[in-house]
Design a protein around this motif. Structure first.
Motif, PDB file in Angstrom:
ATOM      1  N   GLN A  99       0.897  -1.078   0.058  1.00 24.50           N
ATOM      2  CA  GLN A  99       0.078   0.146  -0.133  1.00 24.50           C
ATOM      3  C   GLN A  99       0.857   1.318   0.107  1.00 24.50           C
ATOM      4  O   GLN A  99       0.460   2.259  -0.536  1.00 24.50           O
ATOM      5  CB  GLN A  99      -0.993   0.012   1.256  1.00 24.50           C
ATOM      6  N   LEU A 100       1.854   1.323   0.751  1.00 28.73           N
ATOM      7  CA  LEU A 100       2.828   2.363   0.722  1.00 28.73           C
ATOM      8  C   LEU A 100       3.425   2.536  -0.611  1.00 28.73           C
ATOM      9  O   LEU A 100       3.427   3.613  -0.988  1.00 28.73           O
ATOM     10  CB  LEU A 100       3.841   2.297   1.835  1.00 28.73           C
ATOM     11  N   LEU A 130      -0.872   7.201   2.520  1.00 29.82           N
ATOM     12  CA  LEU A 130       0.443   7.864   2.981  1.00 29.82           C
ATOM     13  C   LEU A 130       0.385   8.244   4.479  1.00 29.82           C
ATOM     14  O   LEU A 130       1.271   7.735   5.466  1.00 29.82           O
ATOM     15  CB  LEU A 130       1.299   8.676   2.055  1.00 29.82           C
ATOM     16  N   GLU A 131      -0.534   9.037   4.750  1.00 28.12           N
ATOM     17  CA  GLU A 131      -1.012   9.523   6.155  1.00 28.12           C
ATOM     18  C   GLU A 131      -1.199   8.645   6.974  1.00 28.12           C
ATOM     19  O   GLU A 131      -0.526   8.393   8.204  1.00 28.12           O
ATOM     20  CB  GLU A 131      -1.781  10.804   5.978  1.00 28.12           C
ATOM     21  N   GLU A 132      -2.055   7.398   6.661  1.00 20.26           N
ATOM     22  CA  GLU A 132      -2.396   6.490   7.490  1.00 20.26           C
ATOM     23  C   GLU A 132      -1.318   5.495   7.531  1.00 20.26           C
ATOM     24  O   GLU A 132      -1.387   4.787   8.790  1.00 20.26           O
ATOM     25  CB  GLU A 132      -3.644   5.803   6.974  1.00 20.26           C
ATOM     26  N   LEU A 133      -0.387   5.223   6.900  1.00 21.70           N
ATOM     27  CA  LEU A 133       0.629   4.249   6.945  1.00 21.70           C
ATOM     28  C   LEU A 133       1.963   4.839   7.736  1.00 21.70           C
ATOM     29  O   LEU A 133       3.055   4.053   7.698  1.00 21.70           O
ATOM     30  CB  LEU A 133       0.968   3.850   5.470  1.00 21.70           C
ATOM     31  N   GLY A 134       1.728   5.954   8.049  1.00 20.83           N
ATOM     32  CA  GLY A 134       2.853   6.651   8.647  1.00 20.83           C
ATOM     33  C   GLY A 134       4.066   7.291   7.980  1.00 20.83           C
ATOM     34  O   GLY A 134       5.174   7.093   8.359  1.00 20.83           O
ATOM     35  N   ALA A 135       3.883   7.825   6.840  1.00 24.12           N
ATOM     36  CA  ALA A 135       4.414   8.625   5.958  1.00 24.12           C
ATOM     37  C   ALA A 135       4.031  10.200   5.868  1.00 24.12           C
ATOM     38  O   ALA A 135       3.596  10.490   4.708  1.00 24.12           O
ATOM     39  CB  ALA A 135       4.842   8.113   4.642  1.00 24.12           C
ATOM     40  N   ALA A 139       3.012  12.167   2.446  1.00 23.73           N
ATOM     41  CA  ALA A 139       1.696  12.594   2.420  1.00 23.73           C
ATOM     42  C   ALA A 139       1.538  14.197   2.207  1.00 23.73           C
ATOM     43  O   ALA A 139       0.988  14.442   1.392  1.00 23.73           O
ATOM     44  CB  ALA A 139       0.760  11.981   3.738  1.00 23.73           C
ATOM     45  N   ALA A 140       2.513  14.927   2.864  1.00 24.78           N
ATOM     46  CA  ALA A 140       2.406  16.469   2.684  1.00 24.78           C
ATOM     47  C   ALA A 140       2.738  16.619   1.200  1.00 24.78           C
ATOM     48  O   ALA A 140       1.990  17.617   0.533  1.00 24.78           O
ATOM     49  CB  ALA A 140       3.244  17.126   3.660  1.00 24.78           C
ATOM     50  N   GLU A 141       3.554  16.161   0.620  1.00 19.19           N
ATOM     51  CA  GLU A 141       4.103  16.357  -0.665  1.00 19.19           C
ATOM     52  C   GLU A 141       2.920  16.046  -1.637  1.00 19.19           C
ATOM     53  O   GLU A 141       2.715  16.900  -2.588  1.00 19.19           O
ATOM     54  CB  GLU A 141       5.118  15.470  -0.923  1.00 19.19           C
ATOM     55  N   ALA A 142       2.163  14.757  -1.483  1.00 15.12           N
ATOM     56  CA  ALA A 142       1.092  14.434  -2.044  1.00 15.12           C
ATOM     57  C   ALA A 142       0.047  15.515  -2.122  1.00 15.12           C
ATOM     58  O   ALA A 142      -0.678  15.948  -3.142  1.00 15.12           O
ATOM     59  CB  ALA A 142       0.502  13.182  -1.745  1.00 15.12           C
ATOM     60  N   TYR A 143      -0.367  15.795  -0.804  1.00 14.44           N
ATOM     61  CA  TYR A 143      -1.256  17.041  -0.681  1.00 14.44           C
ATOM     62  C   TYR A 143      -1.287  18.161  -1.341  1.00 14.44           C
ATOM     63  O   TYR A 143      -1.824  18.848  -2.178  1.00 14.44           O
ATOM     64  CB  TYR A 143      -1.727  17.063   0.829  1.00 14.44           C
ATOM     65  N   LYS A 144      -0.004  18.511  -1.214  1.00 13.97           N
ATOM     66  CA  LYS A 144       0.525  19.784  -1.971  1.00 13.97           C
ATOM     67  C   LYS A 144       0.327  19.694  -3.462  1.00 13.97           C
ATOM     68  O   LYS A 144      -0.021  20.779  -4.149  1.00 13.97           O
ATOM     69  CB  LYS A 144       2.014  20.048  -1.623  1.00 13.97           C
ATOM     70  N   GLY A 147      -3.038  20.108  -4.231  1.00 12.72           N
ATOM     71  CA  GLY A 147      -3.682  21.370  -4.120  1.00 12.72           C
ATOM     72  C   GLY A 147      -4.595  21.540  -2.773  1.00 12.72           C
ATOM     73  O   GLY A 147      -5.301  22.526  -2.707  1.00 12.72           O
ATOM     74  N   ASP A 148      -4.275  20.583  -2.088  1.00  8.26           N
ATOM     75  CA  ASP A 148      -4.943  20.710  -0.861  1.00  8.26           C
ATOM     76  C   ASP A 148      -4.008  21.062   0.575  1.00  8.26           C
ATOM     77  O   ASP A 148      -3.342  20.288   1.088  1.00  8.26           O
ATOM     78  CB  ASP A 148      -5.433  19.088  -0.224  1.00  8.26           C
ATOM     79  N   HIS A 149      -4.130  22.432   0.620  1.00  8.65           N
ATOM     80  CA  HIS A 149      -3.204  23.325   1.591  1.00  8.65           C
ATOM     81  C   HIS A 149      -3.636  22.804   3.024  1.00  8.65           C
ATOM     82  O   HIS A 149      -2.563  22.854   3.749  1.00  8.65           O
ATOM     83  CB  HIS A 149      -2.818  24.639   1.062  1.00  8.65           C
ATOM     84  N   GLU A 150      -4.803  22.723   3.149  1.00 14.94           N
ATOM     85  CA  GLU A 150      -5.032  22.446   4.563  1.00 14.94           C
ATOM     86  C   GLU A 150      -4.766  21.104   4.971  1.00 14.94           C
ATOM     87  O   GLU A 150      -3.977  21.006   6.133  1.00 14.94           O
ATOM     88  CB  GLU A 150      -6.603  22.366   4.764  1.00 14.94           C
ATOM     89  N   SER A 151      -4.705  20.068   4.331  1.00 19.35           N
ATOM     90  CA  SER A 151      -4.240  18.784   4.600  1.00 19.35           C
ATOM     91  C   SER A 151      -2.748  18.638   4.595  1.00 19.35           C
ATOM     92  O   SER A 151      -2.191  18.071   5.338  1.00 19.35           O
ATOM     93  CB  SER A 151      -4.834  17.753   3.837  1.00 19.35           C
TER      94      SER A 151
END
Length: 154
Positions: A99-100, A130-135, A139-144, A147-151
């Motif tokens: 999954q990771l 990624l967030e759930e799996l401890g990375a 995860a922040a890079e993927a959110y960026k 375009g999800d700046h809150e997450s």
């Protein structure tokens, strides 16, 4: 000897004698043995199919991960990760690794290509995984990228 043979003279020779001694586990053992041989030959697709027929899902997931690691095409690699994650037993550590890697590969594919609504949704799912799996950094890079700046800030 013939089809029906004389089981008293040649018990292993008649069809009925062979069926009487047949075991459903013998096919499973043969499939696992053939899968290991196929794996040693490098025929990972056949090995995965034989392990699957034998019901050894943890082995199928392991072979699919090996196929993914050996695959040069990123889209095919992603497919192998998805298959490994879906077939691995629920509490098996290989499931989390698959999954990771799937989420990481999804991020890399979208990072290098055009962005669409569907790819943004896939990227958000990958970021959640990624967030759930401890990375959290990945995860922040993927959110960026999505375009999800809150997450991303979370």
């Amino acid at each position: 000897m013939g089809l029906f043979g004389n089981p008293r003279r040649d018990p292993a020779g008649s069809l009925f004698a062979r069926l009487r001694h047949w075991s459903p586990f013998s096919r499973t053992k043969r499939d696992i043995s053939a899968a290991r041989q196929a794996e040693l030959r490098g025929d990972l697709a056949k090995a995965a199919a034989l392990f699957g027929r034998a019901g050894a899902n943890d082995e199928v997931a392991r072979v699919m991960m090996m196929r993914a690691e050996a695959e040069p095409d990123p889209k095919t690699r992603l497919q192998h990760y998805v298959q490994a994650a879906s077939i691995a037993p629920a509490e098996h550590p290989l499931r989390k690794i698959a999954q990771l890697r799937r989420a990481q590969m999804m991020t890399l594919l979208i990072k290098g290509g055009a962005s669409s609504a569907a790819s943004r949704a896939d990227l958000l799912n990958a970021a959640r995984d990624l967030e759930e799996l401890g990375a959290p950094e990945e995860a922040a890079e993927a959110y960026k990228l999505a375009g999800d700046h809150e997450s991303e800030a979370r």
